[in-house]
Design an enzyme around this catalytic site. Structure first.
Site, PDB file in Angstrom:
ATOM      1  CE  LYS A 270      89.011  35.229   1.729  1.00 44.24           C
ATOM      2  NZ  LYS A 270      89.904  36.375   1.652  1.00 44.24           N
ATOM      3  CG  ASP A 341      90.755  35.804  -1.560  1.00 40.18           C
ATOM      4  OD1 ASP A 341      89.826  35.485  -0.970  1.00 40.18           O
ATOM      5  OD2 ASP A 341      91.033  35.852  -0.592  1.00 40.18           O
ATOM      6  CD  GLU A 343      85.279  32.654  -3.142  1.00 39.07           C
ATOM      7  OE1 GLU A 343      84.810  33.228  -1.944  1.00 39.07           O
ATOM      8  OE2 GLU A 343      86.640  33.119  -2.531  1.00 39.07           O
ATOM      9  NE  ARG A 345      84.475  38.014  -8.260  1.00 42.31           N
ATOM     10  CZ  ARG A 345      84.797  39.708  -8.419  1.00 42.31           C
ATOM     11  NH1 ARG A 345      85.283  40.187  -8.896  1.00 42.31           N
ATOM     12  NH2 ARG A 345      85.289  39.850  -6.801  1.00 42.31           N
TER      13      ARG A 345
END
Length: 509
Positions: A270, A341, A343, A345
């Site tokens: 990010k 990003d 992550e 799920r």
């Protein structure tokens, strides 16, 4: 304990005689609706010299009332589309004024219409006071703070305190877990906080902390935490919880809670300040833990509730997992990583696969995932929680029942639907894997960005094999709380513990 207990008051004389109360807080749409004539007359007189009375929250000198203090907290802007949250807003304003005026034990009086949408206005107002009075765990520990009030009286005709106090105890736990910084509430500390909170609760509690067990039984979760294994204090954990009510079990609820204690984005890092607030990415696991706390206190009969909380830090480093990797889930599904990003799920998938195995032999099972999952749900619905259900849950009207509970208890939902395109989106196009976890763009700018992750969860966890035509169909509802997990500041706002209250109502209905 930081919780402010709610006390049932059925005798109206408490308004005048005190019984230890030192302020009266009245929440009402109209001063004329207040049943106690002494209050309405005093407020009407004050209104003649201060036009703010009845228009904004005000404190009145009230000789003869408990503590000599009367706070009028008007419920404003009731219209065709208004819901019970207007009572929560008014109650927060009123209780803050009472506290700042020096009250230690105010009495809450809620005057509401008999409309169905305001049926639980008194309970919602009392819970809103708890939300308003919460202080961050870090602040409480650093300054050794105690509860700001000794109690809140609630003037009601029927006892409500046990329910409200149990809900608030769960919400307090959930807010502490969600709203605390990523070192104080690391995966290890989150698990330990749960263990301590559930001591002597009657819940079954197990913490999975062995690295090899995590790697074998939770391969996708472990991939997310692969780089965190390099730092001992950042090691992942899975917390398993179970509540079994007395009597014959007639239904079973199974919850997977996303507990990403900090999300850097991993290798897809990010940027531009995008990490700020990512210690709140554990709101799903926090809400589920809070629900279990409430159940342990209320002890409803005839239901079983099973939960798994996946606690992990999505760290950056030479060991971090990367896009294009193909990792086999606990269910045996080969998953291509589309974006590190995405992550959450992955964490939920392994939890759901384990819960699926338990649900197969359970009585009337319903599975849920609860997660701060996507930016898209915030773009689509703002501060509302989204429900995305499979066809079995839809047939059982799970989302519809949750929606109704949310409307009445100030935790409103929006209902989304799975479409064929969502399953097409998670198909790995070259066939090297069974499913792809995401595209390579942020969910907030991806079409159907909060719906298609539910399709991924179904496919990757093996739940897709338990549809309507299977001999064991399994109900599954994905709950995305990215927009509702906090209020106020989107990065560092106060955690809400949503949708704990609505889930409790669904569980005991």
């Amino acid at each position: 304990m930081f919780q402010v207990p709610v006390i049932d008051v059925t005798n109206e004389q408490a308004i005048f005689e005190g019984e230890g109360f030192d302020a009266v807080v009245v929440v009402t749409p109209k001063l004329a609706d207040v049943a106690q004539q002494e209050i309405s007359l005093l407020a009407a007189h004050a209104q003649q010299i201060d036009k703010r009375v009845g228009q904004q929250a005000t404190l009145l000198f009230a000789p003869g009332l408990a503590g000599g203090r009367l706070v009028i907290a008007p419920v404003k802007n009731i219209g065709d589309y208004t819901d019970v949250r207007v009572y929560a807003t008014a109650a927060k304003e009123g209780i803050n004024i009472a506290k700042e005026a020096g009250a230690n034990k105010p009495l809450l009086v809620v005057a509401h219409s008999q409309e169905e949408r305001f049926k639980f206005a008194s309970q919602v107002a009392a819970l809103a006071c708890g939300q308003a009075l919460w202080q961050p765990l870090e602040t409480r520990e650093a300054k050794q703070l105690t509860a700001p009030l000794t109690g809140i009286g609630l003037l009601v005709s029927d006892p409500q305190a046990d329910l409200i106090n149990a809900l608030e105890a769960g919400r307090l736990l959930a807010r502490d877990l969600c709203g605390t910084d990523p070192e104080r509430m690391s995966a290890i500390n989150f698990a330990e906080y749960c263990v301590e909170s559930f001591k002597d609760s009657g819940l079954e509690v197990e913490v999975v902390d062995d690295k090899q067990t995590l790697l074998t039984e939770y391969p996708l979760l472990s991939a997310v935490g692969r780089s965190s294994f390099d730092v001992e204090r950042h090691h992942p954990r899975v917390v398993k919880l179970a509540y079994t009510g007395e009597g014959e079990i007639t239904r079973t609820l199974l919850f997977a809670g996303k507990g990403v204690v900090y999300d850097t984005g991993g290798a897809d890092i990010k940027i531009a300040g995008g990490m700020a607030g990512m210690s709140r990415d554990k709101g799903g696991a926090a809400a589920v833990a809070g629900l279990m706390k409430t159940l342990a206190l209320l002890k409803p009969k005839g239901i079983k509730v099973i939960a798994q909380l996946g606690l992990v830090r999505n760290s950056i480093g030479s060991e971090a997992f990367v896009t294009d990797e193909i990792i086999t889930s606990h269910a045996g599904t080969r998953v291509r990583i589309g974006n590190t990003d995405a992550e959450g799920r992955l964490v939920l998938t392994d939890l759901l696969s384990h819960l699926r195995e338990q649900a197969i032999n359970a009585t009337a099972p319903s599975l849920f995932s609860v997660a701060t999952l996507t930016g898209h749900v915030v773009r689509a619905y703002g501060g509302y929680t989204a429900l995305v259900e499979n066809v079995v849950a839809k047939q059982q009207k799970v989302a519809e029942k949750l929606y109704q509970a949310g409307q009445q208890w100030a935790e409103p939902f929006e209902v989304s639907h799975l479409r064929p395109e969502d399953f097409e989106k998670v198909a790995d196009k070259n066939g090297a894997a069974d499913v792809i976890s995401s595209n390579n763009a942020p969910s907030s700018i991806t079409a159907r960005g909060h719906q298609y992750p539910a399709a991924f969860l179904l496919k990757a966890s093996g739940l897709d094999k338990h549809g309507l035509n299977h001999n064991i169909p399994l109900s599954f509802t994905h709950i995305d709380i990215a927009g509702s997990a906090t209020e106020g500041d989107p990065l560092y706002g106060k955690p809400t513990a949503q949708p704990l209250v609505a889930l409790l109502q669904f569980a005991v209905s």
